[in-house]
Design an enzyme around this catalytic site. Structure first.
Site, PDB file in Angstrom:
ATOM      1  CB  ALA A  34      -0.888  -0.016   1.235  1.00  0.00           C
ATOM      2  CD  GLU A  84       1.301  -5.593   5.599  1.00  0.00           C
ATOM      3  OE1 GLU A  84       2.069  -6.521   5.934  1.00  0.00           O
ATOM      4  OE2 GLU A  84       0.576  -5.646   4.582  1.00  0.00           O
ATOM      5  CD  GLU A  86      -2.579  -7.383   2.683  1.00  0.00           C
ATOM      6  OE1 GLU A  86      -2.218  -6.236   2.359  1.00  0.00           O
ATOM      7  OE2 GLU A  86      -3.182  -7.630   3.739  1.00  0.00           O
ATOM      8  N   GLY A 112       0.460  -4.939   0.764  1.00  0.00           N
ATOM      9  CA  GLY A 112      -0.710  -4.939  -0.114  1.00  0.00           C
ATOM     10  C   GLY A 112      -0.434  -5.597  -1.460  1.00  0.00           C
TER      11      GLY A 112
HETATM   12  N1  CO8 Z   1       4.580   3.186  -0.605  1.00  0.00           N
HETATM   13  C1  CO8 Z   1       4.990   4.348  -1.140  1.00  0.00           C
HETATM   14  N2  CO8 Z   1       6.148   4.468  -1.828  1.00  0.00           N
HETATM   15  C2  CO8 Z   1       6.921   3.371  -1.960  1.00  0.00           C
HETATM   16  C3  CO8 Z   1       6.551   2.135  -1.418  1.00  0.00           C
HETATM   17  C4  CO8 Z   1       5.311   2.057  -0.705  1.00  0.00           C
HETATM   18  N3  CO8 Z   1       4.854   0.904  -0.189  1.00  0.00           N
HETATM   19  N4  CO8 Z   1       7.517   1.226  -1.693  1.00  0.00           N
HETATM   20  C5  CO8 Z   1       8.451   1.884  -2.403  1.00  0.00           C
HETATM   21  N5  CO8 Z   1       8.091   3.173  -2.567  1.00  0.00           N
HETATM   22  C6  CO8 Z   1       8.843   4.234  -3.264  1.00  0.00           C
HETATM   23  C7  CO8 Z   1      10.029   4.697  -2.439  1.00  0.00           C
HETATM   24  O1  CO8 Z   1       9.607   5.625  -1.460  1.00  0.00           O
HETATM   25  C8  CO8 Z   1      10.892   5.294  -3.520  1.00  0.00           C
HETATM   26  O2  CO8 Z   1      10.383   6.562  -3.860  1.00  0.00           O
HETATM   27  P1  CO8 Z   1      11.399   7.852  -3.880  1.00  0.00           P
HETATM   28  O3  CO8 Z   1      12.375   7.536  -4.981  1.00  0.00           O
HETATM   29  O4  CO8 Z   1      10.475   8.981  -4.201  1.00  0.00           O
HETATM   30  O5  CO8 Z   1      12.039   7.900  -2.542  1.00  0.00           O
HETATM   31  C9  CO8 Z   1      10.655   4.383  -4.711  1.00  0.00           C
HETATM   32  O6  CO8 Z   1       9.423   3.717  -4.455  1.00  0.00           O
HETATM   33  C10 CO8 Z   1      11.736   3.330  -4.892  1.00  0.00           C
HETATM   34  O7  CO8 Z   1      11.859   2.638  -3.661  1.00  0.00           O
HETATM   35  P2  CO8 Z   1      13.273   2.453  -2.889  1.00  0.00           P
HETATM   36  O8  CO8 Z   1      14.185   3.574  -3.224  1.00  0.00           O
HETATM   37  O9  CO8 Z   1      12.963   2.199  -1.447  1.00  0.00           O
HETATM   38  O10 CO8 Z   1      13.791   1.132  -3.619  1.00  0.00           O
HETATM   39  P3  CO8 Z   1      14.744   0.009  -3.004  1.00  0.00           P
HETATM   40  O11 CO8 Z   1      15.082  -0.886  -4.135  1.00  0.00           O
HETATM   41  O12 CO8 Z   1      15.847   0.634  -2.217  1.00  0.00           O
HETATM   42  O13 CO8 Z   1      13.820  -0.786  -1.953  1.00  0.00           O
HETATM   43  C11 CO8 Z   1      11.829  -1.924  -1.187  1.00  0.00           C
HETATM   44  C12 CO8 Z   1      12.709  -1.521  -2.403  1.00  0.00           C
HETATM   45  C13 CO8 Z   1      12.586  -2.912  -0.309  1.00  0.00           C
HETATM   46  C14 CO8 Z   1      10.567  -2.589  -1.753  1.00  0.00           C
HETATM   47  C15 CO8 Z   1      11.476  -0.667  -0.369  1.00  0.00           C
HETATM   48  O14 CO8 Z   1      10.963   0.325  -1.266  1.00  0.00           O
HETATM   49  C16 CO8 Z   1      10.417  -0.905   0.685  1.00  0.00           C
HETATM   50  O15 CO8 Z   1      10.730  -1.443   1.739  1.00  0.00           O
HETATM   51  N6  CO8 Z   1       9.148  -0.499   0.415  1.00  0.00           N
HETATM   52  C17 CO8 Z   1       8.090  -0.602   1.389  1.00  0.00           C
HETATM   53  C18 CO8 Z   1       7.631  -2.031   1.525  1.00  0.00           C
HETATM   54  C19 CO8 Z   1       6.531  -2.109   2.556  1.00  0.00           C
HETATM   55  O16 CO8 Z   1       6.728  -1.900   3.725  1.00  0.00           O
HETATM   56  N7  CO8 Z   1       5.316  -2.461   2.086  1.00  0.00           N
HETATM   57  C20 CO8 Z   1       4.192  -2.588   2.945  1.00  0.00           C
HETATM   58  C21 CO8 Z   1       3.419  -1.327   2.942  1.00  0.00           C
HETATM   59  S1  CO8 Z   1       2.133  -1.326   4.143  1.00  0.00           S
HETATM   60  C22 CO8 Z   1       0.907  -2.181   3.450  1.00  0.00           C
HETATM   61  O17 CO8 Z   1       0.970  -2.665   2.360  1.00  0.00           O
HETATM   62  C23 CO8 Z   1      -0.305  -2.254   4.289  1.00  0.00           C
HETATM   63  C24 CO8 Z   1      -1.465  -2.846   3.536  1.00  0.00           C
HETATM   64  C25 CO8 Z   1      -2.650  -2.771   4.357  1.00  0.00           C
HETATM   65  C26 CO8 Z   1      -3.201  -1.406   4.423  1.00  0.00           C
HETATM   66  C27 CO8 Z   1      -4.607  -1.565   4.729  1.00  0.00           C
HETATM   67  C28 CO8 Z   1      -5.224  -0.300   5.151  1.00  0.00           C
HETATM   68  C29 CO8 Z   1      -6.648  -0.547   5.568  1.00  0.00           C
END
Ligand code: CO8
Length: 258
Positions: free
Chosen positions: A66, A132, A112, A109
């Protein structure tokens, strides 16, 4: 065909592909993308010329979860009143088979969304996880339920409580994905599966998907009764007559999807 900002929708004979397309955010699932995926999938679902839908992302990311930046400023009241992410339930209600073709990150997400799909095909680069907990939240698009049903309590707890990521091979061993293929052949493989399903009788495919899904919702006795009655109902289909006639005449069936 409707044009979208966060996804690309293509058609090929009786199949369609929805490609998540927010490359700068690794296909993070913001509200706009969710609305478009659900709108595209429900529109395709209503079209009887579509027999299977592939959902895919990029080589680097199916979806990295998400959109954390969109969620960060939200309060409990915002989340509750907007019923955040409930629209994904409409994707789960789609009757057309959904095939997730996953390469790279399928986290939170993203994992999911892949699990809402009926068949999950992974490239050897795919990484699955429910991180998460590392953000101080828990899965919210069905992860705690669908992952547990897919891979069992011990492994689901391991992933959901530690936030660790697993490889495509571990995901296959655990029963989360049905096939792992080289990254270069992911889309070809998913497309072949979609075409194969789309050749079958559409009402028989709907019935088969409904029967399998019923196993998640009912006891064995109820599920078997549902299956038996649905099996009986297939005898009303023109396609059932054609399928069995074609078998006895030793020729391929010509299904009319009736
Ligand atoms: N949301 C927003 N932006 C994201 C996300 C995300 N989940 N994942 C990556 N991005 C963005 C980064 O912020 C970055 O943007 P910017 O260049 O502007 O800083 C760009 O994508 C590239 O990402 P990275 O530079 O971080 O790339 P890496 O190769 O270094 O890392 C990863 C890749 C490991 C995937 C890393 O981006 C990461 O850890 N992302 C988050 C993963 C995460 O925690 N996902 C779970 C999110 S929470 C969720 O899904 C909850 C669902 C339920 C919600 C229900 C609500 C009711």
């Amino acid at each position: 065909m409707t044009s979208y900002e966060n996804i690309i929708v293509t058609r090929d004979r009786r199949t369609a592909t929805i490609t998540l397309n927010r490359p700068k955010a690794l296909n993070a699932l913001n509200e706009a993308l969710m609305v478009e995926v659900v709108e595209a999938a429900t529109t395709l679902d209503a079209d009887r010329s579509v027999g299977a839908i592939v959902i895919t992302g990029s080589e680097r990311a199916f979806a990295a979860g998400a959109d954390i930046k969109e969620m960060a400023a939200q309060s409990y009241q915002d989340m509750y009143l907007s019923d955040w992410f409930t629209a994904w339930d409409r994707l789960a209600a789609v009757r057309t088979p959904l095939i997730a073709a996953v390469s790279g990150y399928a986290l939170g997400g993203g994992c999911e969304l892949a699990m809402i799909c009926d068949i999950l095909i992974a490239s050897d680069t795919a990484k699955f996880g429910q991180p998460e907990i590392t953000l101080g939240v828990i899965p919210g698009i069905g992860g705690s339920q669908r992952l547990t049903r897919a891979i069992g309590k011990a492994k689901a707890m391991d992933l959901i409580l530690t936030g660790r990521t697993i490889s495509a091979d571990e995901a296959e061993r655990a029963g989360l994905v049905s096939r792992v293929v080289p990254a270069a052949s992911l889309l070809a493989e998913a497309s072949e599966v979609a075409h194969k399903i789309a050749e079958m009788s559409l009402p028989a495919v709907y019935a088969a998907k409904e029967a399998v899904n019923r196993s998640f919702e009912s006891t064995l006795t109820e599920g078997i009764l549902f299956e038996r009655r649905t099996f009986h109902a297939t005898f009303a289909l023109d396609d059932r007559t054609e399928g069995m006639t074609a078998f006895t005449e030793k020729r391929p069936p010509k299904f009319t999807h009736h």
